[in-house]
Design an enzyme around this catalytic site. Structure first.
Site, short mmCIF file in Angstrom:
data_model
loop_
_atom_site.label_atom_id
_atom_site.label_comp_id
_atom_site.label_asym_id
_atom_site.label_seq_id
_atom_site.Cartn_x
_atom_site.Cartn_y
_atom_site.Cartn_z
N TYR A 7 -1.77 -0.64 10.72
CA TYR A 7 -1.90 -0.76 9.42
C TYR A 7 -0.60 -0.37 8.69
O TYR A 7 0.13 -0.90 7.67
CB TYR A 7 -2.96 -0.31 8.64
CG TYR A 7 -3.04 -0.41 7.30
CD1 TYR A 7 -3.68 -1.62 6.84
CD2 TYR A 7 -3.01 0.47 6.43
CE1 TYR A 7 -3.74 -1.88 5.45
CE2 TYR A 7 -3.25 0.19 5.05
CZ TYR A 7 -3.60 -0.73 4.65
OH TYR A 7 -3.54 -1.19 3.21
N SER B 87 0.89 -1.12 0.09
CA SER B 87 -0.04 -0.07 -0.11
C SER B 87 0.86 1.34 -0.03
O SER B 87 2.00 1.04 0.30
CB SER B 87 -0.82 0.15 1.19
OG SER B 87 -1.45 1.35 1.60
#
Length: 270
Positions: free
Chosen positions: A168, A155
């Protein structure tokens, strides 16, 4: 010259994965389903793993239109025993995998001081430890054959820090680090290991973020969706096919020199 080594081989046919086995985790929807489709279109026999068995079966059935075998395997990728069992079934059906795509992931967040140990552990388990478990299942055979491709879907949170998603972000940074470490270990063995780092893509994850904005900021759905889209510099979400085509290219004969990279697919965000 073997297809693995010759750049011309990639130009000769789009089906550069003909007869090879690819395993895609998180393959029931979104980026995983798009990547599975792109690999099947290049001739790969595909095993899709995830928790939603019915959705996986639908994806696997759809891959048949590319003239390849595909199978669905329900599996919690954070469970070591479950991963071992699923990969064993996949190998029995399709042989040792040439491609592993670690796509399974989850993005829950909270301000750091509200980040519980449960949230922290869960984000690391699904976004980082799962990739470790899955890579361990395939790397031995790849080393024996001196051939293989591992693609980790990270990501932009693996390249930058963002507010309210510390667990995250830490997990995705860890996935990029794992990518680079594995690439260094395998670079002399005909294996490439790379990470793809998308910005917000048009998937369930972006829709969940939209709902969070609606709840926390009192925005309408259209207002919240526009706010999420504006986080991508070009002003529109990344399309799953854009990530899928990059994953497929990394598995092509023309990408043998690309390893240890974290490639942003982010519509201008750097």
């Amino acid at each position: 010259m073997t297809p693995e080594r010759g750049a011309a081989a990639g130009a000769a046919s789009e089906r550069w994965l003909e007869g090879r086995h690819a395993i895609v985790t998180g393959g029931s929807r979104g980026l995983g389903a798009a990547i599975a489709d792109a690999l099947a279109a290049r001739g790969a026999r595909v095993s899709v793993l995830g928790r939603d068995e019915a959705a996986l079966e639908r994806v696997a059935a759809g891959l048949g239109r590319h003239g390849v075998d595909a199978m669905a395997l329900a599996c919690d990728v954070t469970d070591a025993a479950g991963v071992a069992a699923a990969f064993a079934r996949a190998r029995d059906a399709h042989g040792d995998p040439y491609v592993l795509v670690n796509n399974a992931g989850q993005a829950d967040g909270a301000p750091f001081l509200e980040t519980t140990r449960d949230l922290w552990d869960r984000m690391l388990a699904v976004n980082l430890t799962a990739a470790y478990l899955c890579a361990q299942q395939v790397l031995g055979a790849m080393l024996e054959r001196s051939a293989g491709r591992i693609v980790n879907v990270a990501s932009m949170s693996g390249l930058r820090g963002y507010r309210n998603v510390s667990a995250y972000t830490a997990a995705k940074h860890g996935l990029v680090g794992l990518t680079r470490a594995l690439a260094a270990e395998t670079v002399r063995h005909g294996i490439t290991v790379n990470a793809l780092c998308p910005a917000y893509a048009d998937t369930d994850m972006a829709r969940a973020a939209t709902r969070t904005v609606m709840r926390d900021m009192g925005k309408t759905e259209s207002e919240a969706a526009a706010m999420i889209a504006r986080t991508v510099q070009r002003g529109t979400l990344i399309e799953p096919r854009e990530v899928a085509s990059a994953a497929a290219w990394l598995c092509s004969p023309d990408a043998t020199g690309i390893t240890g990279q974290a490639i942003a697919i982010a519509g201008g965000e750097v």
